[in-house]
Scaffold this active site. Structure first.
Site, PDB file in Angstrom:
ATOM      1  N   ASN A   1       2.131  -5.255  -3.054  1.00 60.55           N
ATOM      2  CA  ASN A   1       0.718  -5.552  -2.803  1.00 60.55           C
ATOM      3  C   ASN A   1      -0.052  -4.256  -2.545  1.00 60.55           C
ATOM      4  O   ASN A   1       0.413  -3.389  -1.800  1.00 60.55           O
ATOM      5  CB  ASN A   1       0.634  -6.467  -1.568  1.00 60.55           C
ATOM      6  CG  ASN A   1      -0.730  -7.073  -1.324  1.00 60.55           C
ATOM      7  OD1 ASN A   1      -1.293  -7.725  -2.198  1.00 60.55           O
ATOM      8  ND2 ASN A   1      -1.252  -6.887  -0.124  1.00 60.55           N
TER       9      ASN A   1
ATOM     10  N   ASP B   1     -12.302 -10.057  -1.230  1.00 61.43           N
ATOM     11  CA  ASP B   1     -13.661 -10.128  -0.694  1.00 61.43           C
ATOM     12  C   ASP B   1     -14.506  -9.124  -1.470  1.00 61.43           C
ATOM     13  O   ASP B   1     -13.991  -8.139  -1.992  1.00 61.43           O
ATOM     14  CB  ASP B   1     -13.743  -9.901   0.823  1.00 61.43           C
ATOM     15  CG  ASP B   1     -13.008  -8.681   1.348  1.00 61.43           C
ATOM     16  OD1 ASP B   1     -12.911  -7.658   0.628  1.00 61.43           O
ATOM     17  OD2 ASP B   1     -12.535  -8.728   2.499  1.00 61.43           O
TER      18      ASP B   1
ATOM     19  N   GLU C   1      -6.290 -10.622  -1.452  1.00 65.51           N
ATOM     20  CA  GLU C   1      -7.110 -10.371  -0.253  1.00 65.51           C
ATOM     21  C   GLU C   1      -8.583 -10.275  -0.649  1.00 65.51           C
ATOM     22  O   GLU C   1      -9.321  -9.424  -0.158  1.00 65.51           O
ATOM     23  CB  GLU C   1      -6.670  -9.071   0.451  1.00 65.51           C
ATOM     24  CG  GLU C   1      -5.187  -9.005   0.780  1.00 65.51           C
ATOM     25  CD  GLU C   1      -4.790  -7.773   1.594  1.00 65.51           C
ATOM     26  OE1 GLU C   1      -5.690  -7.077   2.129  1.00 65.51           O
ATOM     27  OE2 GLU C   1      -3.572  -7.510   1.704  1.00 65.51           O
TER      28      GLU C   1
ATOM     29  N   HIS D   1     -10.271  -5.991  -2.664  1.00 71.52           N
ATOM     30  CA  HIS D   1     -11.363  -5.668  -1.743  1.00 71.52           C
ATOM     31  C   HIS D   1     -12.400  -4.907  -2.567  1.00 71.52           C
ATOM     32  O   HIS D   1     -12.273  -3.699  -2.786  1.00 71.52           O
ATOM     33  CB  HIS D   1     -10.857  -4.828  -0.567  1.00 71.52           C
ATOM     34  CG  HIS D   1      -9.920  -5.562   0.343  1.00 71.52           C
ATOM     35  ND1 HIS D   1     -10.304  -6.688   1.043  1.00 71.52           N
ATOM     36  CD2 HIS D   1      -8.627  -5.339   0.672  1.00 71.52           C
ATOM     37  CE1 HIS D   1      -9.282  -7.122   1.764  1.00 71.52           C
ATOM     38  NE2 HIS D   1      -8.251  -6.323   1.554  1.00 71.52           N
TER      39      HIS D   1
ATOM     40  N   GLU E   1       0.806  -1.233   0.000  1.00 71.16           N
ATOM     41  CA  GLU E   1       0.000   0.000   0.000  1.00 71.16           C
ATOM     42  C   GLU E   1       0.834   1.276   0.000  1.00 71.16           C
ATOM     43  O   GLU E   1       0.596   2.187   0.792  1.00 71.16           O
ATOM     44  CB  GLU E   1      -0.987  -0.019   1.185  1.00 71.16           C
ATOM     45  CG  GLU E   1      -1.960  -1.178   1.109  1.00 71.16           C
ATOM     46  CD  GLU E   1      -2.928  -1.255   2.288  1.00 71.16           C
ATOM     47  OE1 GLU E   1      -2.897  -0.367   3.165  1.00 71.16           O
ATOM     48  OE2 GLU E   1      -3.723  -2.208   2.338  1.00 71.16           O
TER      49      GLU E   1
END
Length: 327
Positions: free
Chosen positions: A172, A247, A245, A208, A131
């Site tokens: 990432n 979702d 990650e 996400h 990030e």
């Protein structure tokens, strides 16, 4: 057709289907993670972050990280280790320290050597830098950027390569999936690391996502073709890509219609990985909605994972499995 997510991914020529894990005593969750047809990779959700491992300088707290590493290695699973250099969940002694270029690099080196050294040969992948970008593709403010400048990123990769040359080294980030300025920023980072003559093995797209417009994300999950073109654009830099990650949240409460819309969004993400040779795997950010980080972080949003609160498979599970099997 394969009857589980991991078995289907392997049959499709991919490396793994994984989950984030926080070790807890819930048999419903454990049964799913134990199923080698379903899961083949584990990412420690929080246990390997800096504040968890080195809360004070030189004071290392290995218990939870060891436990999470063992959760993968004892089952013969891949272990995506997460994460070394990140502005968040960073102890205040680092974030607020009075550093110069040399002393902050020494702190980075000590941390990277200690953590990567302990798990050398166990971590199949490492999120080296996490990030580092703002939404507009510029570098995110952090103690690392302020003191060292953008060079902190290749420096971290150089330190990581020295500490464990056997693992795959990843950058990432989230919101890279839309093919926007932030995506271009990730490409810039990959080129920067390579310009130092260093190895960057992959770019992790956190994924996400949302299946409808929500208060925290206007743009629902893009089309499969759009997602695949973004993955391919990153892979064209000579790196692997992975959804790290995943979702896909919605405005809650869920309805049957919302669950089906959500399942369709999962199919688009998963299908895009099937469409890109260098997309090596998919990790969902948890097994069950029961423990998802989403409702606590985005109030009024949730139902983001493949199993519901009672560990029943949701429509999103079925669409994910069917999409992998169809390729």
């Amino acid at each position: 057709a394969a009857s589980g997510l991991e078995a289907a991914m392997k049959a499709a020529g991919k490396q793994y289907f994984g989950t984030a894990l926080t070790v807890r005593n819930d048999q419903g969750e454990i049964d799913i993670i134990n199923n080698k047809n379903e899961i083949g990779s584990i990412t420690p959700e929080n246990a390997m972050k800096w504040e968890a491992i080195q809360p004070n300088r030189g004071q290392f707290n290995w218990g939870p990280a060891d436990q999470h590493a063992a959760a993968a290695t004892s089952r013969g699973y891949e272990l995506r280790c997460h994460t070394l250099v990140w502005h968040s969940q960073l102890p205040s002694w680092v974030a607020n320290g009075n550093w110069n270029n040399q002393t902050l690099q020494a702190v980075m080196r000590d941390h990277i050597n200690a953590v990567m050294g302990r798990y050398r040969g166990k971590c199949t992948h490492w999120d080296v830098v996490n990030e580092a970008l703002n939404e507009d593709g510029t570098y995110r403010d952090s103690v690392f950027l302020r003191v060292i400048g953008e060079a902190y990123i290749p420096i971290a990769f150089r330190m990581a390569l020295a500490a464990d040359p056997t693992t795959k080294l990843y950058y990432n980030d989230y919101n890279l999936e839309y093919g926007n300025a932030k995506t271009e920023g990730a490409k810039r980072i990959a080129r920067l690391v390579k310009s130092y003559g260093l190895r960057i093995d992959g770019i992790g797209l956190q994924a996400h996502m949302t299946s409808e417009s929500t208060p925290t994300q206007n743009t629902p999950t893009p089309s499969r073709a759009k997602l695949a073109s973004v993955l391919q654009g990153l892979a064209d830099l000579g790196v692997d890509v992975a959804y790290t990650e995943l979702d896909i949240r919605m405005n809650t409460p869920a309805t049957q219609q919302k669950l089906q819309t959500n399942a369709d969004a999962y199919a688009r993400i998963v299908g895009s990985c099937m469409d890109v040779k260098r997309c090596v795997g998919i990790t969902v950010w948890g097994i069950s909605d029961k423990y998802s980080w989403v409702p606590g972080t985005f109030p009024g949003e949730g139902s983001a994972l493949l199993w519901n609160d009672n560990f029943q498979k949701k429509p999103s599970y079925t669409s994910t499995l069917n999409t992998i099997n169809r390729r």
